[in-house]
Design an enzyme around this catalytic site. Sequence first.
Site, PDB file in Angstrom:
ATOM      1  N   ASP A 129      -0.281  -4.966   0.081  1.00  0.00           N
ATOM      2  CA  ASP A 129      -0.827  -5.888   1.078  1.00  0.00           C
ATOM      3  C   ASP A 129      -0.649  -7.320   0.591  1.00  0.00           C
ATOM      4  O   ASP A 129      -0.655  -7.572  -0.615  1.00  0.00           O
ATOM      5  CB  ASP A 129      -2.308  -5.600   1.341  1.00  0.00           C
ATOM      6  CG  ASP A 129      -2.755  -6.249   2.652  1.00  0.00           C
ATOM      7  OD1 ASP A 129      -2.572  -5.621   3.709  1.00  0.00           O
ATOM      8  OD2 ASP A 129      -3.254  -7.387   2.612  1.00  0.00           O
TER       9      ASP A 129
ATOM     10  N   ARG B 101       4.732  -2.289   9.284  1.00  0.00           N
ATOM     11  CA  ARG B 101       3.610  -1.333   9.173  1.00  0.00           C
ATOM     12  C   ARG B 101       4.034   0.098   9.468  1.00  0.00           C
ATOM     13  O   ARG B 101       3.246   0.883  10.006  1.00  0.00           O
ATOM     14  CB  ARG B 101       2.456  -1.716  10.104  1.00  0.00           C
ATOM     15  CG  ARG B 101       1.764  -3.001   9.738  1.00  0.00           C
ATOM     16  CD  ARG B 101       0.675  -2.758   8.710  1.00  0.00           C
ATOM     17  NE  ARG B 101       0.164  -4.035   8.235  1.00  0.00           N
ATOM     18  CZ  ARG B 101      -0.962  -4.592   8.652  1.00  0.00           C
ATOM     19  NH1 ARG B 101      -1.725  -3.982   9.507  1.00  0.00           N
ATOM     20  NH2 ARG B 101      -1.338  -5.745   8.155  1.00  0.00           N
TER      21      ARG B 101
ATOM     22  N   TYR C 161      -6.535 -16.898   4.611  1.00  0.00           N
ATOM     23  CA  TYR C 161      -7.522 -15.866   4.260  1.00  0.00           C
ATOM     24  C   TYR C 161      -8.380 -16.306   3.073  1.00  0.00           C
ATOM     25  O   TYR C 161      -9.577 -16.027   3.020  1.00  0.00           O
ATOM     26  CB  TYR C 161      -6.813 -14.540   3.935  1.00  0.00           C
ATOM     27  CG  TYR C 161      -6.221 -13.870   5.156  1.00  0.00           C
ATOM     28  CD1 TYR C 161      -7.000 -13.058   5.977  1.00  0.00           C
ATOM     29  CD2 TYR C 161      -4.887 -14.067   5.512  1.00  0.00           C
ATOM     30  CE1 TYR C 161      -6.467 -12.450   7.112  1.00  0.00           C
ATOM     31  CE2 TYR C 161      -4.339 -13.468   6.637  1.00  0.00           C
ATOM     32  CZ  TYR C 161      -5.138 -12.662   7.433  1.00  0.00           C
ATOM     33  OH  TYR C 161      -4.610 -12.075   8.558  1.00  0.00           O
TER      34      TYR C 161
ATOM     35  N   ARG D 117      -4.367   8.428   2.643  1.00  0.00           N
ATOM     36  CA  ARG D 117      -5.370   7.395   2.426  1.00  0.00           C
ATOM     37  C   ARG D 117      -6.724   8.018   2.115  1.00  0.00           C
ATOM     38  O   ARG D 117      -7.447   7.537   1.236  1.00  0.00           O
ATOM     39  CB  ARG D 117      -5.484   6.468   3.631  1.00  0.00           C
ATOM     40  CG  ARG D 117      -6.263   5.223   3.267  1.00  0.00           C
ATOM     41  CD  ARG D 117      -6.501   4.323   4.433  1.00  0.00           C
ATOM     42  NE  ARG D 117      -7.387   4.928   5.409  1.00  0.00           N
ATOM     43  CZ  ARG D 117      -7.975   4.273   6.394  1.00  0.00           C
ATOM     44  NH1 ARG D 117      -7.743   2.985   6.543  1.00  0.00           N
ATOM     45  NH2 ARG D 117      -8.764   4.890   7.232  1.00  0.00           N
TER      46      ARG D 117
ATOM     47  N   ARG E 227      -1.670   3.808   9.996  1.00  0.00           N
ATOM     48  CA  ARG E 227      -2.669   4.737  10.536  1.00  0.00           C
ATOM     49  C   ARG E 227      -2.212   5.533  11.744  1.00  0.00           C
ATOM     50  O   ARG E 227      -2.857   6.501  12.108  1.00  0.00           O
ATOM     51  CB  ARG E 227      -3.946   3.959  10.879  1.00  0.00           C
ATOM     52  CG  ARG E 227      -4.738   3.553   9.660  1.00  0.00           C
ATOM     53  CD  ARG E 227      -5.696   2.420   9.968  1.00  0.00           C
ATOM     54  NE  ARG E 227      -4.954   1.217  10.268  1.00  0.00           N
ATOM     55  CZ  ARG E 227      -5.510   0.047  10.548  1.00  0.00           C
ATOM     56  NH1 ARG E 227      -6.818  -0.069  10.613  1.00  0.00           N
ATOM     57  NH2 ARG E 227      -4.767  -1.009  10.789  1.00  0.00           N
TER      58      ARG E 227
HETATM   59  O1  CP3 Z   1       4.250  -0.683   6.236  1.00  0.00           O
HETATM   60  C1  CP3 Z   1       4.228  -1.902   5.909  1.00  0.00           C
HETATM   61  O2  CP3 Z   1       4.485  -2.821   6.714  1.00  0.00           O
HETATM   62  C2  CP3 Z   1       3.981  -2.250   4.463  1.00  0.00           C
HETATM   63  C3  CP3 Z   1       2.667  -2.526   4.063  1.00  0.00           C
HETATM   64  C4  CP3 Z   1       1.940  -3.734   4.613  1.00  0.00           C
HETATM   65  C5  CP3 Z   1       0.548  -3.710   4.883  1.00  0.00           C
HETATM   66  N1  CP3 Z   1       0.150  -4.982   5.177  1.00  0.00           N
HETATM   67  C6  CP3 Z   1      -0.290  -2.513   4.828  1.00  0.00           C
HETATM   68  C7  CP3 Z   1      -1.595  -2.541   5.512  1.00  0.00           C
HETATM   69  C8  CP3 Z   1       2.371  -5.044   4.826  1.00  0.00           C
HETATM   70  C9  CP3 Z   1       3.775  -5.621   4.754  1.00  0.00           C
HETATM   71  C10 CP3 Z   1       1.224  -5.816   5.166  1.00  0.00           C
HETATM   72  C11 CP3 Z   1       1.262  -7.261   5.426  1.00  0.00           C
HETATM   73  C12 CP3 Z   1       0.041  -7.951   5.836  1.00  0.00           C
HETATM   74  N2  CP3 Z   1      -1.242  -7.705   5.449  1.00  0.00           N
HETATM   75  C13 CP3 Z   1       0.038  -9.102   6.663  1.00  0.00           C
HETATM   76  C14 CP3 Z   1       1.268  -9.776   7.225  1.00  0.00           C
HETATM   77  C15 CP3 Z   1       1.840  -9.075   8.381  1.00  0.00           C
HETATM   78  C16 CP3 Z   1       0.981  -9.089   9.607  1.00  0.00           C
HETATM   79  O3  CP3 Z   1       0.476  -8.004   9.964  1.00  0.00           O
HETATM   80  O4  CP3 Z   1       0.808 -10.168  10.197  1.00  0.00           O
HETATM   81  C17 CP3 Z   1      -1.293  -9.504   6.824  1.00  0.00           C
HETATM   82  C18 CP3 Z   1      -1.780 -10.664   7.645  1.00  0.00           C
HETATM   83  C19 CP3 Z   1      -2.093  -8.625   6.042  1.00  0.00           C
HETATM   84  C20 CP3 Z   1      -3.565  -8.671   5.836  1.00  0.00           C
HETATM   85  C21 CP3 Z   1      -4.231  -7.475   6.344  1.00  0.00           C
HETATM   86  N3  CP3 Z   1      -4.115  -6.220   5.798  1.00  0.00           N
HETATM   87  C22 CP3 Z   1      -5.111  -7.391   7.460  1.00  0.00           C
HETATM   88  C23 CP3 Z   1      -5.485  -8.555   8.347  1.00  0.00           C
HETATM   89  C24 CP3 Z   1      -5.501  -6.064   7.567  1.00  0.00           C
HETATM   90  C25 CP3 Z   1      -6.507  -5.508   8.528  1.00  0.00           C
HETATM   91  C26 CP3 Z   1      -5.946  -5.312   9.880  1.00  0.00           C
HETATM   92  C27 CP3 Z   1      -5.473  -3.915  10.044  1.00  0.00           C
HETATM   93  O5  CP3 Z   1      -4.365  -3.705  10.532  1.00  0.00           O
HETATM   94  O6  CP3 Z   1      -6.290  -3.022   9.711  1.00  0.00           O
HETATM   95  C28 CP3 Z   1      -4.823  -5.336   6.546  1.00  0.00           C
HETATM   96  C29 CP3 Z   1      -4.917  -3.891   6.304  1.00  0.00           C
HETATM   97  C30 CP3 Z   1      -3.651  -3.125   6.159  1.00  0.00           C
HETATM   98  N4  CP3 Z   1      -2.532  -3.530   5.482  1.00  0.00           N
HETATM   99  C31 CP3 Z   1      -3.424  -1.804   6.650  1.00  0.00           C
HETATM  100  C32 CP3 Z   1      -2.126  -1.437   6.235  1.00  0.00           C
HETATM  101  C33 CP3 Z   1      -1.442  -0.107   6.467  1.00  0.00           C
HETATM  102  C34 CP3 Z   1      -4.428  -0.955   7.395  1.00  0.00           C
HETATM  103  C35 CP3 Z   1      -5.430  -0.513   6.383  1.00  0.00           C
HETATM  104  C36 CP3 Z   1      -5.931   0.877   6.548  1.00  0.00           C
HETATM  105  O7  CP3 Z   1      -5.215   1.854   6.255  1.00  0.00           O
HETATM  106  O8  CP3 Z   1      -7.111   0.963   6.925  1.00  0.00           O
END
Ligand code: CP3
Length: 347
Positions: free
Chosen positions: A75, A25, A152, A38, A29
Amino acid sequence: MAETKKLLRALAGEVQDVPPIWMMRQAGRYLPEYRATRAQAGDFLSLCYNPELAAEVTLQPIRRYGFDAAILFADILLVPQALGADLWFVTGEGPRLSTITQQSEFDALKPVADIHETLSPVYETVRILSRELPSETTLIGFAGAPWTVATYMIAGRGTPDQGPAHALREGNTALFEALLERITQATIEYLSAQIEAGAEVVKIFDSWAGSLKGEAFQKYAVEPCRVITQAIKERHPGIPVIGFPREAGDAYVGFAKATGVDCVALDNSVSPDWAAEHVQVDGCVQGNLASSHMVTGGQALVDETRRIVQAFSKGPHIFNLGHGITPDADPENVQLMIDTVRSWRDG
Ligand code: CP3
Protein backbone atom coordinates in the site's frame (compact mmCIF):
# COMPACT_ATOMS: atom_id res chain seq x y z
CA MET A 1 17.32 -10.59 -27.46
CA ALA A 2 13.97 -9.15 -28.49
CA GLU A 3 11.72 -8.32 -25.54
CA THR A 4 8.95 -10.89 -25.20
CA LYS A 5 6.91 -9.42 -22.34
CA LYS A 6 3.93 -7.55 -23.78
CA LEU A 7 3.87 -4.90 -21.07
CA LEU A 8 7.55 -4.03 -21.49
CA ARG A 9 7.09 -3.86 -25.26
CA ALA A 10 4.27 -1.34 -24.87
CA LEU A 11 6.40 0.71 -22.47
CA ALA A 12 9.21 0.69 -25.04
CA GLY A 13 6.78 2.32 -27.49
CA GLU A 14 5.71 -0.69 -29.52
CA VAL A 15 2.23 -0.60 -31.05
CA GLN A 16 0.61 -4.02 -30.60
CA ASP A 17 -2.45 -5.57 -32.23
CA VAL A 18 -3.76 -6.51 -28.80
CA PRO A 19 -2.59 -4.35 -25.90
CA PRO A 20 -1.27 -5.86 -22.69
CA ILE A 21 -3.83 -5.86 -19.85
CA TRP A 22 -3.73 -5.51 -16.09
CA MET A 23 -6.05 -3.87 -13.56
CA MET A 24 -5.49 -1.48 -10.68
CA ARG A 25 -6.35 -3.29 -7.41
CA GLN A 26 -6.48 -6.57 -9.31
CA ALA A 27 -5.63 -8.33 -6.06
CA GLY A 28 -8.57 -7.25 -3.95
CA ARG A 29 -11.81 -7.85 -2.16
CA TYR A 30 -13.88 -8.65 -5.28
CA LEU A 31 -12.01 -12.00 -5.37
CA PRO A 32 -13.10 -14.71 -2.90
CA GLU A 33 -9.55 -16.12 -2.83
CA TYR A 34 -8.23 -12.69 -1.77
CA ARG A 35 -10.76 -12.46 1.06
CA ALA A 36 -9.75 -15.93 2.25
CA THR A 37 -6.03 -15.09 2.29
CA ARG A 38 -6.65 -11.77 4.01
CA ALA A 39 -8.63 -13.59 6.71
CA GLN A 40 -5.71 -15.99 7.11
CA ALA A 41 -3.33 -13.03 7.54
CA GLY A 42 -5.65 -11.42 10.11
CA ASP A 43 -5.96 -7.95 8.64
CA PHE A 44 -4.89 -5.84 5.69
CA LEU A 45 -1.61 -4.51 7.12
CA SER A 46 -0.56 -7.95 8.38
CA LEU A 47 -1.15 -9.16 4.82
CA CYS A 48 1.05 -6.37 3.41
CA TYR A 49 3.91 -7.33 5.75
CA ASN A 50 3.63 -11.11 5.25
CA PRO A 51 5.79 -11.85 2.17
CA GLU A 52 4.38 -15.35 1.50
CA LEU A 53 0.76 -14.25 1.73
CA ALA A 54 1.32 -10.91 -0.05
CA ALA A 55 2.96 -12.84 -2.90
CA GLU A 56 0.05 -15.29 -2.87
CA VAL A 57 -2.59 -12.55 -3.31
CA THR A 58 -0.47 -10.91 -6.02
CA LEU A 59 -0.44 -14.22 -7.91
CA GLN A 60 -4.16 -14.97 -7.51
CA PRO A 61 -5.42 -12.70 -10.33
CA ILE A 62 -2.55 -13.89 -12.56
CA ARG A 63 -3.66 -17.51 -12.10
CA ARG A 64 -7.33 -16.69 -12.57
CA TYR A 65 -7.08 -14.33 -15.55
CA GLY A 66 -3.56 -14.47 -17.01
CA PHE A 67 -3.01 -10.69 -16.81
CA ASP A 68 0.12 -9.44 -18.57
CA ALA A 69 1.37 -7.76 -15.39
CA ALA A 70 1.29 -8.36 -11.67
CA ILE A 71 1.43 -5.41 -9.28
CA LEU A 72 3.19 -5.96 -6.00
CA PHE A 73 0.68 -6.27 -3.17
CA ALA A 74 1.38 -3.49 -0.66
CA ASP A 75 0.00 0.00 0.00
CA ILE A 76 1.14 3.57 -0.61
CA LEU A 77 0.70 4.27 3.12
CA LEU A 78 3.48 1.89 4.15
CA VAL A 79 5.95 4.72 3.41
CA PRO A 80 4.47 7.08 6.04
CA GLN A 81 4.49 4.17 8.46
CA ALA A 82 8.15 3.49 7.66
CA LEU A 83 8.85 7.19 8.33
CA GLY A 84 7.36 6.74 11.80
CA ALA A 85 3.69 7.69 11.40
CA ASP A 86 1.13 5.51 13.19
CA LEU A 87 -1.09 3.75 10.64
CA TRP A 88 -4.21 1.65 11.04
CA PHE A 89 -7.26 0.79 8.95
CA VAL A 90 -10.83 1.18 10.18
CA THR A 91 -13.05 -1.48 8.59
CA GLY A 92 -15.52 0.06 6.17
CA GLU A 93 -13.94 3.50 6.50
CA GLY A 94 -10.32 3.42 5.37
CA PRO A 95 -6.90 4.45 6.64
CA ARG A 96 -6.08 6.48 9.74
CA LEU A 97 -2.66 7.98 10.51
CA SER A 98 -1.13 10.19 13.15
CA THR A 99 -1.15 13.72 11.68
CA ILE A 100 1.64 16.09 10.63
CA THR A 101 0.52 19.69 10.95
CA GLN A 102 3.28 21.18 13.10
CA GLN A 103 7.05 21.35 13.00
CA SER A 104 7.41 19.20 16.14
CA GLU A 105 5.48 16.34 14.49
CA PHE A 106 7.63 16.59 11.39
CA ASP A 107 10.79 16.62 13.53
CA ALA A 108 9.72 13.35 15.15
CA LEU A 109 9.71 11.52 11.79
CA LYS A 110 12.46 9.03 11.09
CA PRO A 111 15.27 9.70 8.62
CA VAL A 112 14.94 8.26 5.13
CA ALA A 113 17.76 5.78 5.73
CA ASP A 114 15.62 4.03 8.37
CA ILE A 115 12.67 3.13 6.13
CA HIS A 116 14.04 -0.27 5.09
CA GLU A 117 13.67 -1.56 8.65
CA THR A 118 9.90 -1.43 8.20
CA LEU A 119 9.75 -2.07 4.47
CA SER A 120 12.09 -5.06 4.11
CA PRO A 121 9.18 -7.59 4.07
CA VAL A 122 7.90 -5.80 0.96
CA TYR A 123 11.25 -6.39 -0.77
CA GLU A 124 10.99 -10.06 0.19
CA THR A 125 7.53 -10.18 -1.44
CA VAL A 126 9.10 -8.80 -4.63
CA ARG A 127 11.85 -11.44 -4.53
CA ILE A 128 9.30 -14.24 -4.15
CA LEU A 129 7.25 -12.84 -7.02
CA SER A 130 10.16 -12.50 -9.37
CA ARG A 131 10.85 -16.20 -8.83
CA GLU A 132 7.25 -17.38 -9.08
CA LEU A 133 5.62 -15.29 -11.79
CA PRO A 134 5.16 -16.83 -15.24
CA SER A 135 7.94 -15.76 -17.62
CA GLU A 136 5.55 -13.65 -19.73
CA THR A 137 4.21 -11.62 -16.77
CA THR A 138 5.80 -8.28 -15.89
CA LEU A 139 6.26 -7.38 -12.22
CA ILE A 140 5.26 -3.79 -11.35
CA GLY A 141 6.46 -2.12 -8.16
CA PHE A 142 4.86 1.10 -6.94
CA ALA A 143 4.72 3.95 -4.49
CA GLY A 144 2.41 6.87 -3.84
CA ALA A 145 3.44 10.26 -5.23
CA PRO A 146 4.64 12.71 -2.56
CA TRP A 147 1.56 14.96 -2.79
CA THR A 148 -0.91 12.10 -2.43
CA VAL A 149 1.04 10.52 0.43
CA ALA A 150 1.31 13.94 2.10
CA THR A 151 -2.47 14.44 1.92
CA TYR A 152 -2.91 11.36 4.12
CA MET A 153 -0.03 12.27 6.45
CA ILE A 154 -1.33 15.80 7.02
CA ALA A 155 -5.04 14.95 7.46
CA GLY A 156 -4.50 11.59 9.12
CA ARG A 157 -7.06 10.04 6.77
CA GLY A 158 -8.53 10.25 3.29
CA THR A 159 -10.30 13.55 2.61
CA PRO A 160 -12.74 14.38 -0.20
CA ASP A 161 -11.06 17.65 -1.17
CA GLN A 162 -7.60 17.33 0.45
CA GLY A 163 -8.51 20.44 2.45
CA PRO A 164 -6.05 19.97 5.34
CA ALA A 165 -3.13 19.45 2.92
CA HIS A 166 -4.05 22.56 0.93
CA ALA A 167 -4.35 24.50 4.20
CA LEU A 168 -0.83 23.50 5.26
CA ARG A 169 0.53 24.20 1.78
CA GLU A 170 -0.80 27.74 2.02
CA GLY A 171 -0.41 28.33 5.76
CA ASN A 172 3.05 26.81 6.37
CA THR A 173 4.65 26.32 2.97
CA ALA A 174 8.09 25.61 4.44
CA LEU A 175 6.82 22.73 6.56
CA PHE A 176 4.69 21.41 3.69
CA GLU A 177 7.67 21.47 1.32
CA ALA A 178 9.95 19.81 3.87
CA LEU A 179 7.41 17.01 4.24
CA LEU A 180 7.14 16.59 0.47
CA GLU A 181 10.92 16.48 0.21
CA ARG A 182 11.17 13.78 2.91
CA ILE A 183 8.56 11.67 1.14
CA THR A 184 10.28 12.23 -2.23
CA GLN A 185 13.61 10.97 -0.92
CA ALA A 186 11.98 8.02 0.86
CA THR A 187 10.12 7.13 -2.35
CA ILE A 188 13.34 7.08 -4.37
CA GLU A 189 14.93 4.70 -1.85
CA TYR A 190 11.80 2.54 -1.62
CA LEU A 191 11.37 2.18 -5.38
CA SER A 192 15.10 1.52 -5.85
CA ALA A 193 14.95 -1.29 -3.30
CA GLN A 194 11.92 -2.78 -5.08
CA ILE A 195 13.84 -2.69 -8.37
CA GLU A 196 16.89 -4.29 -6.76
CA ALA A 197 14.59 -7.05 -5.49
CA GLY A 198 13.18 -7.67 -8.98
CA ALA A 199 10.51 -5.10 -9.91
CA GLU A 200 10.71 -4.53 -13.68
CA VAL A 201 8.58 -1.37 -13.87
CA VAL A 202 7.54 1.14 -11.22
CA LYS A 203 4.36 3.15 -11.02
CA ILE A 204 3.86 6.40 -9.10
CA PHE A 205 0.25 6.84 -7.92
CA ASP A 206 -0.78 10.49 -7.58
CA SER A 207 -4.42 9.79 -6.83
CA TRP A 208 -5.14 13.33 -5.63
CA ALA A 209 -3.13 15.23 -8.27
CA GLY A 210 -6.40 16.61 -9.67
CA SER A 211 -6.88 18.93 -6.72
CA LEU A 212 -3.63 20.77 -7.52
CA LYS A 213 -4.20 23.49 -10.11
CA GLY A 214 -1.94 25.63 -12.27
CA GLU A 215 1.39 26.47 -10.69
CA ALA A 216 0.67 24.21 -7.70
CA PHE A 217 0.27 21.24 -10.07
CA GLN A 218 3.65 22.03 -11.60
CA LYS A 219 5.40 22.39 -8.24
CA TYR A 220 3.82 19.56 -6.28
CA ALA A 221 2.72 16.97 -8.86
CA VAL A 222 5.03 17.40 -11.87
CA GLU A 223 8.25 18.34 -10.08
CA PRO A 224 8.35 15.51 -7.47
CA CYS A 225 7.47 12.99 -10.17
CA ARG A 226 10.29 14.38 -12.33
CA VAL A 227 12.80 14.18 -9.46
CA ILE A 228 11.83 10.59 -8.60
CA THR A 229 11.82 9.47 -12.24
CA GLN A 230 15.22 11.04 -12.90
CA ALA A 231 16.75 9.40 -9.83
CA ILE A 232 15.30 6.00 -10.75
CA LYS A 233 16.60 6.30 -14.30
CA GLU A 234 20.07 7.32 -13.12
CA ARG A 235 20.30 4.40 -10.73
CA HIS A 236 18.47 1.83 -12.82
CA PRO A 237 18.78 2.65 -16.51
CA GLY A 238 16.17 0.88 -18.58
CA ILE A 239 13.55 0.55 -15.84
CA PRO A 240 10.32 2.11 -17.16
CA VAL A 241 8.25 4.43 -14.98
CA ILE A 242 4.46 4.86 -15.19
CA GLY A 243 3.00 8.12 -13.84
CA PHE A 244 -0.62 8.43 -12.71
CA PRO A 245 -1.62 12.06 -12.04
CA ARG A 246 -5.25 11.10 -11.54
CA GLU A 247 -7.89 13.65 -12.57
CA ALA A 248 -5.21 15.92 -14.07
CA GLY A 249 -7.54 16.77 -16.97
CA ASP A 250 -5.82 19.16 -19.40
CA ALA A 251 -2.63 18.82 -17.35
CA TYR A 252 -2.22 15.26 -18.67
CA VAL A 253 -0.98 17.00 -21.83
CA GLY A 254 2.80 17.24 -21.68
CA PHE A 255 3.05 15.33 -18.38
CA ALA A 256 5.27 12.60 -19.85
CA LYS A 257 7.68 15.12 -21.37
CA ALA A 258 7.81 17.26 -18.24
CA THR A 259 8.48 14.34 -15.87
CA GLY A 260 10.33 11.83 -18.03
CA VAL A 261 7.87 9.00 -17.33
CA ASP A 262 7.56 6.33 -20.02
CA CYS A 263 3.80 6.04 -19.71
CA VAL A 264 0.93 8.16 -18.43
CA ALA A 265 -1.96 6.35 -16.76
CA LEU A 266 -5.33 7.96 -17.49
CA ASP A 267 -8.41 8.02 -15.29
CA ASN A 268 -11.80 7.63 -16.95
CA SER A 269 -12.76 11.32 -16.86
CA VAL A 270 -10.88 11.95 -20.12
CA SER A 271 -12.19 10.65 -23.43
CA PRO A 272 -9.92 8.13 -25.15
CA ASP A 273 -10.16 9.99 -28.47
CA TRP A 274 -8.99 13.20 -26.83
CA ALA A 275 -6.23 11.40 -24.94
CA ALA A 276 -5.03 9.57 -28.06
CA GLU A 277 -4.64 12.91 -29.80
CA HIS A 278 -3.14 14.94 -26.96
CA VAL A 279 -1.39 12.53 -24.58
CA GLN A 280 -0.52 9.39 -26.54
CA VAL A 281 1.38 11.58 -29.04
CA ASP A 282 4.18 11.63 -26.45
CA GLY A 283 4.28 7.85 -25.90
CA CYS A 284 2.58 5.00 -24.12
CA VAL A 285 -0.69 5.54 -22.25
CA GLN A 286 -2.50 3.28 -19.84
CA GLY A 287 -6.21 3.13 -19.13
CA ASN A 288 -9.01 4.10 -19.08
CA LEU A 289 -12.17 2.02 -18.61
CA ALA A 290 -14.50 3.18 -15.81
CA SER A 291 -14.27 0.63 -13.01
CA SER A 292 -18.07 0.76 -12.63
CA HIS A 293 -18.26 -1.48 -15.74
CA MET A 294 -16.77 -4.25 -13.61
CA VAL A 295 -19.93 -4.02 -11.48
CA THR A 296 -22.52 -3.55 -14.22
CA GLY A 297 -21.03 -5.65 -17.08
CA GLY A 298 -23.15 -6.43 -20.14
CA GLN A 299 -23.08 -4.86 -23.60
CA ALA A 300 -22.05 -1.46 -22.20
CA LEU A 301 -18.83 -3.02 -20.88
CA VAL A 302 -18.14 -4.61 -24.26
CA ASP A 303 -18.88 -1.43 -26.22
CA GLU A 304 -16.82 0.83 -24.00
CA THR A 305 -13.89 -1.60 -23.88
CA ARG A 306 -13.84 -1.78 -27.70
CA ARG A 307 -14.11 2.00 -27.99
CA ILE A 308 -11.04 2.44 -25.76
CA VAL A 309 -8.91 -0.19 -27.49
CA GLN A 310 -9.86 1.24 -30.89
CA ALA A 311 -9.12 4.83 -29.88
CA PHE A 312 -5.63 3.93 -28.62
CA SER A 313 -4.84 1.35 -31.31
CA LYS A 314 -2.51 3.57 -33.33
CA GLY A 315 0.00 4.06 -30.52
CA PRO A 316 1.49 2.20 -27.57
CA HIS A 317 -1.24 1.32 -25.07
CA ILE A 318 -1.68 -0.71 -21.90
CA PHE A 319 -5.31 -1.58 -21.25
CA ASN A 320 -6.41 -0.86 -17.66
CA LEU A 321 -9.21 0.68 -15.65
CA GLY A 322 -9.33 4.40 -14.88
CA HIS A 323 -9.09 3.63 -11.13
CA GLY A 324 -9.02 0.58 -8.89
CA ILE A 325 -11.60 -2.20 -9.21
CA THR A 326 -14.15 -1.99 -6.40
CA PRO A 327 -15.13 -4.75 -3.91
CA ASP A 328 -18.63 -5.06 -5.43
CA ALA A 329 -17.26 -5.97 -8.90
CA ASP A 330 -18.27 -9.28 -10.43
CA PRO A 331 -15.23 -11.47 -11.28
CA GLU A 332 -17.04 -12.63 -14.44
CA ASN A 333 -17.12 -9.08 -15.78
CA VAL A 334 -13.33 -8.99 -15.53
CA GLN A 335 -13.16 -12.06 -17.74
CA LEU A 336 -15.59 -10.45 -20.20
CA MET A 337 -13.37 -7.35 -20.38
CA ILE A 338 -10.26 -9.46 -21.04
CA ASP A 339 -12.01 -11.54 -23.71
CA THR A 340 -13.26 -8.34 -25.35
CA VAL A 341 -9.80 -6.76 -25.45
CA ARG A 342 -8.13 -9.90 -26.76
CA SER A 343 -10.70 -10.39 -29.55
CA TRP A 344 -11.44 -6.74 -30.35
CA ARG A 345 -10.32 -6.95 -33.98
CA ASP A 346 -12.88 -9.71 -34.60
CA GLY A 347 -15.73 -7.67 -33.10
O1 CP3 B 1 -3.71 -4.67 -6.63
C1 CP3 B 1 -3.11 -3.56 -6.51
O2 CP3 B 1 -3.45 -2.54 -7.14
C2 CP3 B 1 -1.87 -3.51 -5.66
C3 CP3 B 1 -2.00 -3.13 -4.32
C4 CP3 B 1 -2.46 -1.73 -3.97
C5 CP3 B 1 -3.29 -1.47 -2.85
N1 CP3 B 1 -3.38 -0.12 -2.68
C6 CP3 B 1 -3.92 -2.50 -2.02
C7 CP3 B 1 -5.06 -2.12 -1.17
C8 CP3 B 1 -2.11 -0.49 -4.50
C9 CP3 B 1 -1.30 -0.17 -5.75
C10 CP3 B 1 -2.69 0.51 -3.66
C11 CP3 B 1 -2.51 1.95 -3.88
C12 CP3 B 1 -3.20 2.90 -3.00
N2 CP3 B 1 -3.47 2.78 -1.67
C13 CP3 B 1 -3.60 4.19 -3.42
C14 CP3 B 1 -3.39 4.77 -4.80
C15 CP3 B 1 -4.33 4.26 -5.80
C16 CP3 B 1 -5.76 4.68 -5.59
O3 CP3 B 1 -6.57 3.80 -5.25
O4 CP3 B 1 -6.05 5.88 -5.74
C17 CP3 B 1 -4.20 4.82 -2.32
C18 CP3 B 1 -4.81 6.20 -2.31
C19 CP3 B 1 -4.10 3.93 -1.22
C20 CP3 B 1 -4.53 4.16 0.18
C21 CP3 B 1 -5.57 3.23 0.60
N3 CP3 B 1 -5.39 1.88 0.80
C22 CP3 B 1 -6.93 3.53 0.89
C23 CP3 B 1 -7.55 4.91 0.77
C24 CP3 B 1 -7.55 2.34 1.24
C25 CP3 B 1 -8.95 2.17 1.73
C26 CP3 B 1 -9.94 2.20 0.63
C27 CP3 B 1 -10.25 0.81 0.20
O5 CP3 B 1 -10.26 0.55 -1.00
O6 CP3 B 1 -10.55 0.01 1.11
C28 CP3 B 1 -6.57 1.31 1.13
C29 CP3 B 1 -6.79 -0.12 1.38
C30 CP3 B 1 -6.33 -1.09 0.35
N4 CP3 B 1 -5.16 -1.03 -0.36
C31 CP3 B 1 -7.02 -2.29 -0.02
C32 CP3 B 1 -6.21 -2.94 -0.97
C33 CP3 B 1 -6.47 -4.28 -1.63
C34 CP3 B 1 -8.31 -2.79 0.58
C35 CP3 B 1 -7.98 -3.28 1.95
C36 CP3 B 1 -8.71 -4.50 2.38
O7 CP3 B 1 -8.41 -5.62 1.91
O8 CP3 B 1 -9.56 -4.31 3.27
